[in-house]
Design an enzyme around this catalytic site. Structure first.
Site, PDB file in Angstrom:
ATOM      1  N   ASN A  39     100.763  -7.738   6.999  1.00  0.00           N
ATOM      2  CA  ASN A  39     100.956  -9.000   7.734  1.00  0.00           C
ATOM      3  C   ASN A  39      99.565  -9.428   8.194  1.00  0.00           C
ATOM      4  O   ASN A  39      98.959  -8.777   9.055  1.00  0.00           O
ATOM      5  CB  ASN A  39     101.874  -8.717   8.922  1.00  0.00           C
ATOM      6  CG  ASN A  39     102.537  -9.927   9.526  1.00  0.00           C
ATOM      7  OD1 ASN A  39     103.221  -9.792  10.533  1.00  0.00           O
ATOM      8  ND2 ASN A  39     102.386 -11.100   8.965  1.00  0.00           N
ATOM      9  N   ASN A  45     101.602 -19.763  13.759  1.00  0.00           N
ATOM     10  CA  ASN A  45     102.079 -19.464  12.418  1.00  0.00           C
ATOM     11  C   ASN A  45     101.154 -20.097  11.381  1.00  0.00           C
ATOM     12  O   ASN A  45     100.326 -20.954  11.701  1.00  0.00           O
ATOM     13  CB  ASN A  45     103.495 -20.000  12.225  1.00  0.00           C
ATOM     14  CG  ASN A  45     104.516 -19.290  13.088  1.00  0.00           C
ATOM     15  OD1 ASN A  45     104.505 -18.076  13.193  1.00  0.00           O
ATOM     16  ND2 ASN A  45     105.398 -20.057  13.702  1.00  0.00           N
ATOM     17  N   CYS A  77     106.752  -7.759   9.375  1.00  0.00           N
ATOM     18  CA  CYS A  77     106.960  -8.510  10.611  1.00  0.00           C
ATOM     19  C   CYS A  77     107.318  -7.498  11.692  1.00  0.00           C
ATOM     20  O   CYS A  77     108.354  -6.830  11.608  1.00  0.00           O
ATOM     21  CB  CYS A  77     108.068  -9.541  10.447  1.00  0.00           C
ATOM     22  SG  CYS A  77     108.474 -10.434  11.972  1.00  0.00           S
ATOM     23  N   CYS A 127     103.597 -11.952  17.984  1.00  0.00           N
ATOM     24  CA  CYS A 127     103.768 -11.254  16.708  1.00  0.00           C
ATOM     25  C   CYS A 127     103.463  -9.781  16.926  1.00  0.00           C
ATOM     26  O   CYS A 127     102.387  -9.434  17.416  1.00  0.00           O
ATOM     27  CB  CYS A 127     102.834 -11.867  15.666  1.00  0.00           C
ATOM     28  SG  CYS A 127     102.761 -10.953  14.118  1.00  0.00           S
ATOM     29  N   GLU A 143     109.638 -15.403   7.450  1.00  0.00           N
ATOM     30  CA  GLU A 143     109.170 -15.771   8.786  1.00  0.00           C
ATOM     31  C   GLU A 143     109.147 -17.278   8.969  1.00  0.00           C
ATOM     32  O   GLU A 143     108.737 -18.015   8.074  1.00  0.00           O
ATOM     33  CB  GLU A 143     107.761 -15.201   9.033  1.00  0.00           C
ATOM     34  CG  GLU A 143     107.742 -13.712   9.282  1.00  0.00           C
ATOM     35  CD  GLU A 143     106.478 -13.273  10.007  1.00  0.00           C
ATOM     36  OE1 GLU A 143     106.158 -13.853  11.061  1.00  0.00           O
ATOM     37  OE2 GLU A 143     105.806 -12.367   9.487  1.00  0.00           O
TER      38      GLU A 143
END
Length: 318
Positions: A31, A95, A255, A104, A246
């Site tokens: 990620n 994001n 995630c 996050c 996501e």
């Protein structure tokens, strides 16, 4: 007769969009994030600038952008400081499409690793650091091989339906026949968890398309697809595999908050509340989940895993 010349178009450069920013690139189990150090609060980026930086073809490329800024610089940070004055640094997270997100789980580990690398904090192994986020304060402990984050309490978004039926919504997904029942869980940000029957279903998901969720939580949702191990719990540890779509990004390799929600939903379905430790396999690796009792009596979720910085640079025109 000569061929006509193609029309010339001028494409703006990344520097013309965002300026000469210095940045780092990092990831937690795949990620990935662009990270910007901004101790003087000089780089308040607009959504279009964030999206340009995170663009994988014309920008640096990332699932999201994290700006390191003092909590006192933002209204959400000042609210955090009212109850947690020790949370000096705020994780200003966006994001990949530029939209604001609460926080996050993978990102907060990488964020603390970035603060250490920038020499903005000191954190010996075993020590704990408070980080401000839009989902409240997150306490991060440095481990020998990564970081553990107290993600705070989890809760059902539609509590009555979840407790009565074990399901509270339906999700339609490309690559998956028929809408499936799901369970919506908040980790400070919203998640909708779908249980799958076999590995083929997990592998055939087409997560480039946005899943249709009904009812949709008020601020949208991340959607996790889980395949529990067989048996679900072995030697006191629960195990599952997961893929995720996501909000504002699409499919990502991992995630962190989604892994927490997936473990909470699977534990609920399996009636395995006594199982506190879970392993979650994501396409980018593995994270650990532990359910613990919080100071206020509510159950908290602790997420653990690696954090890696892979490069640094400054945006310039070449």
């Amino acid at each position: 007769m000569s061929a006509s010349k193609p029309a010339m178009t001028t494409t703006p450069t990344l520097q013309s969009i965002v300026g000469g920013l210095s940045y780092a690139k990092g990831h937690g189990t795949g990620n990935d994030f662009v990270l910007i150090s901004d101790p003087a609060d000089e780089h308040r980026l607009e959504a279009e600038q964030v999206a340009a930086l995170c663009d994988r073809h014309r920008g640096i490329g990332a699932d999201g952008l994290i700006r390191a800024v003092p909590s006192s610089s933002l209204a959400e940070g000042r609210e955090v400081l009212e109850t947690s004055p020790e949370a000096y640094w705020f994780m200003d997270y966006r994001n990949g499409d530029g939209s604001v997100s609460e926080m996050c789980g993978n990102g907060v580990r990488v964020f603390v690793h970035f603060l250490l690398s920038e020499k903005l904090v000191e954190l010996p192994v075993g020590a704990q650091l408070a980080i401000g986020t839009r989902a409240g304060v997150k306490l991060v402990t440095r481990l020998e091989d990564g970081y553990a984050v107290d993600m705070g309490p989890w809760e059902f978004i539609f509590e009555q339906a979840a407790k009565q039926n074990g399901l509270d919504s339906k999700v339609s997904t490309a690559g998956l026949e028929n809408a499936r029942g799901a369970l919506s869980i908040s980790m400070g940000n919203p998640h909708t968890v779908v249980a799958l029957a076999n590995a083929g279903e997990l592998e055939n998901l087409e997560l480039f398309a946005i899943p249709e969720v009904q009812p949709l939580p008020p601020h949208g949702t991340n959607v996790e697809y889980v395949l529990a191990a067989d048996p679900v719990v072995q030697d006191g540890v629960g195990s599952l595999r997961m893929r995720v779509h996501e909000r504002g990004v699409g499919e990502t390799l991992s995630c962190g908050t989604g892994a927490c929600a997936a473990a909470a939903a699977t534990r609920h379905w399996a009636q395995a509340q006594a199982t506190r430790n879970w392993k979650v396999q994501v396409p980018g690796g593995e994270v650990g989940i532990e359910f613990t009792q919080g100071a206020t009596g509510r159950e908290h979720v602790v997420l653990s895993g690696p954090a890696v910085l892979v490069s640094r640079g400054r945006i310039t025109e070449i």
